[in-house]
Design a protein around this motif. Structure first.
Motif, mmCIF file in Angstrom:
data_model
loop_
_atom_site.group_PDB
_atom_site.id
_atom_site.type_symbol
_atom_site.label_atom_id
_atom_site.label_comp_id
_atom_site.label_asym_id
_atom_site.label_seq_id
_atom_site.Cartn_x
_atom_site.Cartn_y
_atom_site.Cartn_z
ATOM 1 N N ILE A 54 39.072 34.459 39.859
ATOM 2 C CA ILE A 54 37.648 34.431 40.459
ATOM 3 C C ILE A 54 37.619 32.890 41.360
ATOM 4 O O ILE A 54 36.524 32.743 41.773
ATOM 5 C CB ILE A 54 36.553 34.523 39.338
ATOM 6 N N HIS A 55 38.304 32.162 41.289
ATOM 7 C CA HIS A 55 38.370 30.968 42.037
ATOM 8 C C HIS A 55 37.942 31.333 43.588
ATOM 9 O O HIS A 55 38.692 32.242 44.087
ATOM 10 C CB HIS A 55 39.885 30.266 42.045
ATOM 11 N N ASN A 56 36.945 30.505 44.070
ATOM 12 C CA ASN A 56 36.290 30.801 45.362
ATOM 13 C C ASN A 56 35.765 32.190 45.622
ATOM 14 O O ASN A 56 35.358 32.407 46.702
ATOM 15 C CB ASN A 56 37.314 30.590 46.411
ATOM 16 N N MET A 57 35.522 32.922 44.706
ATOM 17 C CA MET A 57 34.892 34.283 44.559
ATOM 18 C C MET A 57 33.297 33.636 44.804
ATOM 19 O O MET A 57 32.748 33.251 44.322
ATOM 20 C CB MET A 57 34.997 35.000 43.313
ATOM 21 N N ALA A 58 32.904 34.349 45.943
ATOM 22 C CA ALA A 58 31.312 34.126 46.546
ATOM 23 C C ALA A 58 30.395 35.030 45.808
ATOM 24 O O ALA A 58 29.277 34.467 45.633
ATOM 25 C CB ALA A 58 31.432 34.252 48.017
ATOM 26 N N ARG A 59 30.514 35.986 45.333
ATOM 27 C CA ARG A 59 29.422 36.973 44.968
ATOM 28 C C ARG A 59 29.642 36.940 43.483
ATOM 29 O O ARG A 59 30.567 37.425 42.976
ATOM 30 C CB ARG A 59 29.812 38.543 45.671
ATOM 31 N N PRO A 60 28.467 36.632 42.703
ATOM 32 C CA PRO A 60 28.667 36.701 41.315
ATOM 33 C C PRO A 60 28.795 38.136 40.780
ATOM 34 O O PRO A 60 29.244 38.363 39.736
ATOM 35 C CB PRO A 60 27.033 36.361 41.109
ATOM 36 N N ASP A 61 28.130 39.226 41.237
ATOM 37 C CA ASP A 61 28.576 40.344 41.188
ATOM 38 C C ASP A 61 30.019 40.826 40.904
ATOM 39 O O ASP A 61 30.245 41.633 40.023
ATOM 40 C CB ASP A 61 27.547 41.469 41.902
ATOM 41 N N GLU A 62 30.962 40.500 41.790
ATOM 42 C CA GLU A 62 32.283 40.452 41.780
ATOM 43 C C GLU A 62 32.788 39.797 40.345
ATOM 44 O O GLU A 62 33.749 40.346 40.030
ATOM 45 C CB GLU A 62 32.881 39.866 42.958
ATOM 46 N N VAL A 63 32.283 38.667 40.176
ATOM 47 C CA VAL A 63 32.755 38.028 38.968
ATOM 48 C C VAL A 63 32.344 38.686 37.877
ATOM 49 O O VAL A 63 33.301 39.006 36.828
ATOM 50 C CB VAL A 63 32.058 36.580 38.838
ATOM 51 N N THR A 64 31.130 39.412 37.721
ATOM 52 C CA THR A 64 30.609 39.823 36.501
ATOM 53 C C THR A 64 31.421 41.167 36.231
ATOM 54 O O THR A 64 31.829 41.740 35.244
ATOM 55 C CB THR A 64 29.326 40.111 36.278
ATOM 56 N N ALA A 65 31.895 41.850 37.571
ATOM 57 C CA ALA A 65 32.416 43.225 37.371
ATOM 58 C C ALA A 65 33.899 43.086 36.870
ATOM 59 O O ALA A 65 34.590 43.899 35.849
ATOM 60 C CB ALA A 65 32.751 43.817 38.666
ATOM 61 N N LEU A 66 34.709 41.977 37.204
ATOM 62 C CA LEU A 66 35.888 41.507 36.605
ATOM 63 C C LEU A 66 36.064 41.099 35.100
ATOM 64 O O LEU A 66 37.114 41.302 34.693
ATOM 65 C CB LEU A 66 36.613 40.600 37.656
#
Length: 151
Positions: free
Chosen positions: A121-133
């Motif tokens: 998730i390094h440099n992942m801009a969208r929190p929804d992408e983080v929470t999905a992974l």
């Protein structure tokens, strides 16, 4: 992964790593199967949404500043020198509402898959992408806590 003897120098991460995680800067300091530790800088108004580590205990030592926390359904505040203990399975969220950057030292035990999640998730801009992974890496994010920003 075995413990590496030596000194983890100020400002230096393992293999030069500094991860941007939800706006904070995480600098990994030591990784073994039993423990993973990192230095964190929380810029003004950044936060980690409420979540659960079902297989890890997590700790924060506040080096400089104040953090607001939601821990097990309670609103708490930790300041410089305080140690925050967050047992596995207990929901917690971390918020910098202090008006200044906050520096702290985190560790989890055992390491589990958290290092792999941070790398992903390094440099992942969208929190929804983080929470999905996150569930694939043994972290479960909870629905947002609206009142947390008002601690």
């Amino acid at each position: 992964m075995s413990l590496t003897p030596g000194i983890a120098r100020k400002g230096e991460g393992i293999d030069g790593a500094h991860w941007n995680i939800l706006g904070q800067v995480y600098t990994p300091k030591q990784i073994t199967e039993e423990c993973f530790s990192w230095h964190a800088t929380f810029p003004i108004e950044t936060f980690v949404p409420p979540h659960i580590h079902p297989t890890q205990d997590e700790y924060i030592l506040l080096l400089d500043g104040t953090l607001d926390l939601v821990l097990g359904g309670k609103s708490l505040q930790a300041s410089t020198g305080d140690l925050v203990s967050m047992p596995r399975g207990i929901p917690h969220g971390i918020f910098n509402n202090s008006g200044r950057d906050v520096r702290c030292f985190f560790w989890v035990t055992p390491t589990g898959k958290l290092v792999d999640l941070f790398r992903k998730i390094h440099n992942m801009a969208r929190p929804d992408e983080v929470t999905a992974l996150a569930p694939d890496y043994e972290v479960e994010f909870l629905p947002p806590v609206k009142a947390a920003a008002q601690l």
